[in-house]
Scaffold this motif. Structure first.
Motif, PDB file in Angstrom:
ATOM      1  N   THR A  59       0.807  -1.216   0.000  1.00 51.41           N
ATOM      2  CA  THR A  59       0.000   0.000   0.000  1.00 51.41           C
ATOM      3  C   THR A  59       0.844   1.272   0.000  1.00 51.41           C
ATOM      4  O   THR A  59       0.349   2.340  -0.305  1.00 51.41           O
ATOM      5  CB  THR A  59      -0.898   0.037   1.238  1.00 51.41           C
ATOM      6  N   LYS A 190      -6.212  -1.330   0.732  1.00 45.23           N
ATOM      7  CA  LYS A 190      -5.669  -0.499  -0.341  1.00 45.23           C
ATOM      8  C   LYS A 190      -6.779   0.326  -0.980  1.00 45.23           C
ATOM      9  O   LYS A 190      -7.934  -0.090  -1.019  1.00 45.23           O
ATOM     10  CB  LYS A 190      -4.984  -1.370  -1.395  1.00 45.23           C
ATOM     11  N   THR A 224      -2.859   0.511   7.359  1.00 39.79           N
ATOM     12  CA  THR A 224      -2.387   1.236   6.177  1.00 39.79           C
ATOM     13  C   THR A 224      -3.423   2.229   5.657  1.00 39.79           C
ATOM     14  O   THR A 224      -3.265   2.771   4.570  1.00 39.79           O
ATOM     15  CB  THR A 224      -2.029   0.243   5.071  1.00 39.79           C
ATOM     16  N   THR A 225      -4.488   2.463   6.423  1.00 44.42           N
ATOM     17  CA  THR A 225      -5.460   3.484   6.056  1.00 44.42           C
ATOM     18  C   THR A 225      -5.822   4.282   7.308  1.00 44.42           C
ATOM     19  O   THR A 225      -5.248   4.078   8.372  1.00 44.42           O
ATOM     20  CB  THR A 225      -6.709   2.862   5.417  1.00 44.42           C
ATOM     21  N   ALA A 321      -5.588  -4.076  -8.525  1.00 48.40           N
ATOM     22  CA  ALA A 321      -4.682  -4.431  -7.427  1.00 48.40           C
ATOM     23  C   ALA A 321      -4.197  -5.862  -7.549  1.00 48.40           C
ATOM     24  O   ALA A 321      -4.072  -6.579  -6.575  1.00 48.40           O
ATOM     25  CB  ALA A 321      -5.399  -4.232  -6.086  1.00 48.40           C
TER      26      ALA A 321
END
Length: 423
Positions: A59, A190, A224-225, A321
């Motif tokens: 990511t 992602k 990751t977000t 992705a």
């Protein structure tokens, strides 16, 4: 870096968010528990480092997620991997001796890194060890990976088991959720997946809440977000939002009655935001999960959480992705849209199983819904599963049977310790 110069180093190598959570973190915690390591013990002679390697499935936020763990004396991000190979001293002094441990990505990157640093090398082989000649030891997930080794290298291999089999052991110690039939929503980590996953799953949650008013929902926020990004992708700023019935949710801040943050849709459906990482304790208490494909299906399987795996293909232009060189080509600016659509459509037609429990078993253990699926269809299917607890119990038992016995993390940590130079 504080304390005297370290004499040795353990270098864990990883690529993406799933491996970071399910493989790297448990091993790093175990190593800290069994050895004196920096950074937790600043005066220790051995340090624990993390190197992230290039990967099309990453990511770009893996470094920040790893930093929050507080387990590593240094972290080299993926975009600096090639510079690390060329000039290791640019990233601080490296001890003359150590161990490189492969825990995700392309195994060849660890071959290069161990050669450059002059360290010993251990590979955790989930399915196959691709470079046994350049490994001092190989830790195989199961007998199949061990059997794939040429016989001349078999003496280097030990079957340790599935690292994720230990997840349920640690999850049991976490605080219980409030009473209710909980459904987990996992839209992905992602942006390409979140663009589809957030509006799709919020719409599904509204419809499922109408069918089963007693349902309660939670959404683990991937490391990751951010909650801010999730809110943005759940509203009109997301071009796919208009295809779904759920209006933009609002964020409910913690209060004395509700100490966590929640999302609330315009229909009044409340979704608990689980912001601690990993969210295994909360997930393990869920009756059902609605999830995208990826490492999250392996986590859910290890926790024995029944799931429905979703791949809505009606938005192919944003579903790029995929892994491999074709995925990279599909992201080239001039060819991105055309090749991205063609590649994804081809992958959908040629696909085998997509969820990790199904891949591992070679059969459909959990349902995979691939195609132009709709929230109302998934809500109806989820309601049917929830109204038949015996079916949920059957899927849970199937997942437990696939998981294997715990102990792989301890076995792998012991192999790392054996390879670590002592004098």
């Amino acid at each position: 870096m504080t304390g005297p110069p370290s004499a040795t180093a353990i270098v864990l190598v990883c690529n993406g968010p799933g491996e970071l959570t399910t493989w790297v973190r448990p091993l790093a915690e175990r190593l800290h528990a069994s050895l004196a390591l920096r950074p937790r013990q600043p005066q220790a002679a051995t340090e624990l480092r993390l190197v992230l390697v290039p990967c099309p499935n990453a990511t770009g936020h893996e470094r920040q997620a790893a930093e929050r763990l507080g387990l590593f004396s240094s972290i080299v991000p993926a975009e600096r991997f090639w510079k690390l190979l060329l000039r290791p001293r640019r990233y601080g002094p490296w001890p003359a001796r150590g161990v490189v441990v492969f825990l995700g990505g392309d195994q060849f990157w660890t071959v290069l890194l161990k050669a450059r640093l002059g360290y010993r090398h251990l590979t955790y082989a989930e399915w196959v060890a691709r470079w046994p000649r350049w490994n001092d030891r190989i830790a195989a997930m199961g007998p199949e990976a061990a059997r794939r080794l040429p016989s001349r290298w078999s003496s280097r291999c030990t079957v340790v088991g599935d690292l994720m089999a230990d997840l349920s052991e640690t999850a049991r110690a976490e605080a219980p959720l409030p009473a209710g039939q909980w459904v987990a929503l996992l839209p992905g980590s992602k942006r390409a997946k979140l663009l589809v996953g957030m509006p799709f799953l919020l719409d599904t949650a509204d419809r499922l809440a109408a069918l089963r008013p007693g349902c309660r929902f939670l959404l683990p926020v991937a490391p990751t977000t951010t909650v801010t990004e999730l809110l943005a992708l759940a509203g009109p700023a997301n071009p796919l939002h208009r295809h779904y019935g759920s209006s933009e949710p609002r964020l409910l801040e913690p209060s004395a009655e509700a100490p966590s943050r929640w999302l609330e849709t315009a229909s009044g459906t409340r979704i608990l935001l689980v912001e601690q990482h990993p969210a295994h304790g909360a997930l393990s208490q869920c009756a059902l999960a609605l999830t995208t494909v990826g490492a999250n299906t392996a986590e859910l399987g290890a926790l024995a959480v029944p799931m429905i795996v979703l791949v809505p293909t009606q938005h192919l232009q944003v579903m790029q992705a995929w892994d491999g060189w074709l995925g990279l080509v599909a992201r080239l600016p001039l060819l991105r849209w055309l090749l991205g659509v063609a590649l994804t459509a081809w992958r959908m037609r040629q696909r085998g199983f997509l969820a990790w429990p199904n891949i591992s078993a070679g059969r459909a253990v959990v349902p995979e819904r691939v195609g132009p699926i709709l929230p109302q269809e998934i809500a109806a299917e989820a309601a049917d599963w929830l109204s038949h607890p015996e079916r949920l119990a059957g899927q849970r038992e199937d997942l437990r049977a696939l998981r294997g016995q715990p102990g792989a993390v301890a076995a792998l940590a012991a192999m790392v310790t054996e390879l670590l130079p002592t004098a």
